[in-house]
Design a protein around this motif. Structure first.
Motif, mmCIF file in Angstrom:
data_model
loop_
_atom_site.group_PDB
_atom_site.id
_atom_site.type_symbol
_atom_site.label_atom_id
_atom_site.label_comp_id
_atom_site.label_asym_id
_atom_site.label_seq_id
_atom_site.Cartn_x
_atom_site.Cartn_y
_atom_site.Cartn_z
ATOM 1 N N THR A 188 0.955 -1.152 -0.094
ATOM 2 C CA THR A 188 -0.020 0.088 -0.036
ATOM 3 C C THR A 188 0.897 1.189 -0.203
ATOM 4 O O THR A 188 1.853 1.401 0.873
ATOM 5 C CB THR A 188 -1.059 0.148 1.285
ATOM 6 O OG1 THR A 188 -1.712 -1.334 1.204
ATOM 7 C CG2 THR A 188 -1.688 1.388 1.199
ATOM 8 N N ILE A 189 0.596 2.103 -1.046
ATOM 9 C CA ILE A 189 1.318 3.500 -1.266
ATOM 10 C C ILE A 189 0.585 4.472 -0.786
ATOM 11 O O ILE A 189 -0.509 4.689 -1.723
ATOM 12 C CB ILE A 189 2.047 3.625 -2.331
ATOM 13 C CG1 ILE A 189 2.949 2.183 -2.780
ATOM 14 C CG2 ILE A 189 3.162 4.705 -2.493
ATOM 15 C CD1 ILE A 189 3.515 1.934 -4.182
ATOM 16 N N TYR A 190 0.688 5.151 0.261
ATOM 17 C CA TYR A 190 -0.246 6.405 0.522
ATOM 18 C C TYR A 190 0.606 7.575 0.439
ATOM 19 O O TYR A 190 2.003 7.438 0.503
ATOM 20 C CB TYR A 190 -0.531 6.299 2.078
ATOM 21 C CG TYR A 190 -1.717 7.430 2.399
ATOM 22 C CD1 TYR A 190 -2.555 7.732 1.585
ATOM 23 C CD2 TYR A 190 -1.788 7.770 3.779
ATOM 24 C CE1 TYR A 190 -3.555 8.595 2.000
ATOM 25 C CE2 TYR A 190 -2.639 8.699 4.180
ATOM 26 C CZ TYR A 190 -3.574 9.024 3.229
ATOM 27 O OH TYR A 190 -4.770 9.885 3.386
ATOM 28 N N ASN A 191 0.187 8.781 0.133
ATOM 29 C CA ASN A 191 0.733 9.989 -0.406
ATOM 30 C C ASN A 191 1.468 9.671 -1.858
ATOM 31 O O ASN A 191 2.419 10.263 -2.139
ATOM 32 C CB ASN A 191 1.601 10.596 0.534
ATOM 33 C CG ASN A 191 1.865 12.041 0.014
ATOM 34 O OD1 ASN A 191 1.145 12.639 -0.378
ATOM 35 N ND2 ASN A 191 3.136 12.496 0.562
ATOM 36 N N ALA A 192 0.621 8.902 -2.639
ATOM 37 C CA ALA A 192 1.432 8.589 -4.062
ATOM 38 C C ALA A 192 0.927 9.682 -4.826
ATOM 39 O O ALA A 192 0.103 10.475 -4.831
ATOM 40 C CB ALA A 192 0.935 7.229 -4.430
ATOM 41 N N ALA A 193 1.965 9.769 -5.973
ATOM 42 C CA ALA A 193 1.453 10.777 -6.965
ATOM 43 C C ALA A 193 0.625 10.164 -7.656
ATOM 44 O O ALA A 193 0.331 9.097 -7.869
ATOM 45 C CB ALA A 193 2.760 10.942 -7.884
ATOM 46 N N CYS A 194 -0.445 10.997 -8.409
ATOM 47 C CA CYS A 194 -1.520 10.519 -9.190
ATOM 48 C C CYS A 194 -1.725 11.338 -10.641
ATOM 49 O O CYS A 194 -2.636 11.351 -10.997
ATOM 50 C CB CYS A 194 -2.876 10.539 -8.485
ATOM 51 S SG CYS A 194 -3.276 12.362 -7.475
ATOM 52 N N GLU A 195 -0.740 11.963 -11.020
ATOM 53 C CA GLU A 195 -0.736 12.515 -12.163
ATOM 54 C C GLU A 195 -1.109 11.702 -13.407
ATOM 55 O O GLU A 195 -1.035 10.334 -13.375
ATOM 56 C CB GLU A 195 0.573 13.567 -12.515
ATOM 57 C CG GLU A 195 2.028 12.547 -12.728
ATOM 58 C CD GLU A 195 2.932 13.281 -13.517
ATOM 59 O OE1 GLU A 195 2.773 14.586 -13.463
ATOM 60 O OE2 GLU A 195 3.593 12.686 -14.142
ATOM 61 N N PRO A 196 -1.547 12.212 -14.686
ATOM 62 C CA PRO A 196 -1.852 11.251 -15.703
ATOM 63 C C PRO A 196 -0.798 10.397 -16.087
ATOM 64 O O PRO A 196 -1.096 9.240 -16.687
ATOM 65 C CB PRO A 196 -2.457 12.321 -16.830
ATOM 66 C CG PRO A 196 -2.864 13.663 -15.910
ATOM 67 C CD PRO A 196 -1.857 13.492 -14.708
#
Length: 436
Positions: A188-196
């Protein structure tokens, strides 16, 4: 060192097709190392940084076949791990910032990954802690040779875990995701980048057999699998180039159509330009910019205070376009504060714009106030040197709007991120010449 000679104040007209996304390409190309099966990738931009990474993969043993312009197949079934410890690799790797992203796939598939301290733009500190802390969380051991500036991680088998990233780093998230897809158990990766572009990577990995959920959010859940297969992938258009063309149209009072921009992946970009008073029209999947013959006026905040434009992790405004916004503001009606939060050296190119007659107050390394000329006073041509990719294009846009003939040296920096930019600009009416 190559040079551009630019004759300014010519109106441009026509349409321009954005190249494939540079920042996506650097992630996607590294992902081919995760499988021995063939992967086909389309819409790869023909730019220096991407071509350097392709050469590095070829030297690592990846079989690469060019199918057509921008289309290649990659097959990583005979990787030469000894190359990672060679002097040639130390030279190849340190010349390219994106080379850091080969570490995650190599660690996941082969149990070890090495990299010299990567190069790239001189725009301030760009630390690698997020990458290596993620690998350590997955069970890798870390070492660093200070004399050679050489990093290494090793693990017999990576183990899934929960981690909270210290920053929403795009390349850090990509690297950790590529390592975790072959780890044992759930990550589980929290505070992950979420850009396209990160979403594109995750979707491609899922087509290869990975199990990633939460794509597009800041929490990614990855169930590790034993192996991955081949797939076909197409790059998104480059959002930074799209923003550059919007700024170019406004500054040169030109009518331009930017083709096939993938509107749903542009986020705040169109609205930020609209806040500067620029008309950005949606026509199908194209952007149409009418000629701003009467100029454009910066909006204030609703309480009447001066507009501030700042960068932030996605879905905030990308830091790569702040230099373009700054240049465009020099000819607007009104004033704006540009706040570059992420990199402390990225605004230092403004002295070149001040030399051209722009009204800019550099408040500190992160903030600049721009007082627009409203086209009542043109920028004046001058001789400049491109310090990095984005500043280089910003200076090019300034030169195309300026009175007289400008010279820009060190355009290799621009070539690192923009494909055949002089040819493409000439096709829409720009007066630009390359001298090698």
């Amino acid at each position: 060192m190559a040079t551009f000679i630019i004759e300014g104040q010519h109106q441009l007209k026509g349409s321009i097709q954005p190249q494939g996304a540079k920042n996506e390409a650097l992630q996607i190309l590294c992902a081919v190392l995760l499988t021995a099966e063939e992967i086909t990738i389309n819409n790869i931009p023909d730019i220096v940084d991407v071509n350097k990474l392709i050469d590095l993969l070829r030297n690592l043993g990846v079989k690469i076949t060019k199918l057509d312009k921008g289309s290649y197949t990659f097959k990583a079934d005979e990787i030469n791990l000894k190359y990672l410890e060679s002097e040639a690799f130390k030279q190849d790797g340190k010349g390219l910032r994106g080379s850091i992203m080969i570490v995650g796939p190599l660690l996941a598939r082969f149990g070890k990954g090495y990299i010299p301290k990567p190069g790239g733009d001189k725009i301030g500190r760009r630390r690698l802690d997020t990458h290596f802390e993620g690998f350590i969380n997955l069970g890798a051991s870390f070492r660093y040779n200070k004399e050679d500036h050489f990093y290494g991680v090793e693990a017999k088998k990576l183990k899934g875990t929960y981690m909270l990233l210290d920053e929403a780093s795009v390349t850090g998230t990509a690297n950790i995701v590529m390592a975790a897809v072959l780890a044992e158990g759930k990550t589980t990766i929290y505070n992950a980048a979420c850009e396209p572009y990160l979403q594109q990577l995750c979707k491609m990995l899922n087509r290869m057999g990975a199990k990633i959920s939460g794509i597009g959010s800041n929490m990614l859940i990855i169930d590790g699998v034993d192996s991955l297969g081949g797939t076909e992938h197409r790059m998104l258009p480059d959002m930074i180039e799209i923003g550059s063309w919007i700024g170019l149209a406004a500054m040169t009072k030109s009518e331009l159509t930017i083709k096939n921009v993938s509107w749903k992946d542009l986020g705040l970009i169109p609205n930020v330009f609209r806040k500067l008073g620029i008309t950005v029209e949606e026509q199908g999947d194209d952007i149409h910019i009418p000629a701003h013959t009467e100029g454009y006026e910066i909006q204030n905040f609703i309480d009447g205070s001066i507009l501030t434009i700042s960068d932030a992790p996605w879905p905030g405004f990308t830091p790569d376009l702040l230099s373009i916004i700054l240049v465009v503001a020099t000819q607007a009606r009104g004033s704006v504060l540009i706040h570059q939060k992420m990199f402390e050296s990225r605004l230092f190119f403004v002295d070149k714009l001040i030399d051209m007659g722009a009204k800019i107050i550099l408040c500190d390394p992160h903030r600049a106030t721009v007082i627009g000329h409203d086209f009542k006073s043109s920028l004046k041509a001058t001789t400049m040197t491109s310090p990095d990719i984005r500043a280089g294009v910003s200076l090019l846009i300034a030169a195309l709007s300026a009175k007289g003939t400008s010279t820009i040296h060190n355009i290799e920096q621009i070539d690192r991120g923009y494909e055949n930019i002089d040819e493409r600009l000439r096709a829409i009416g720009a007066k630009i010449k390359r001298l090698d």
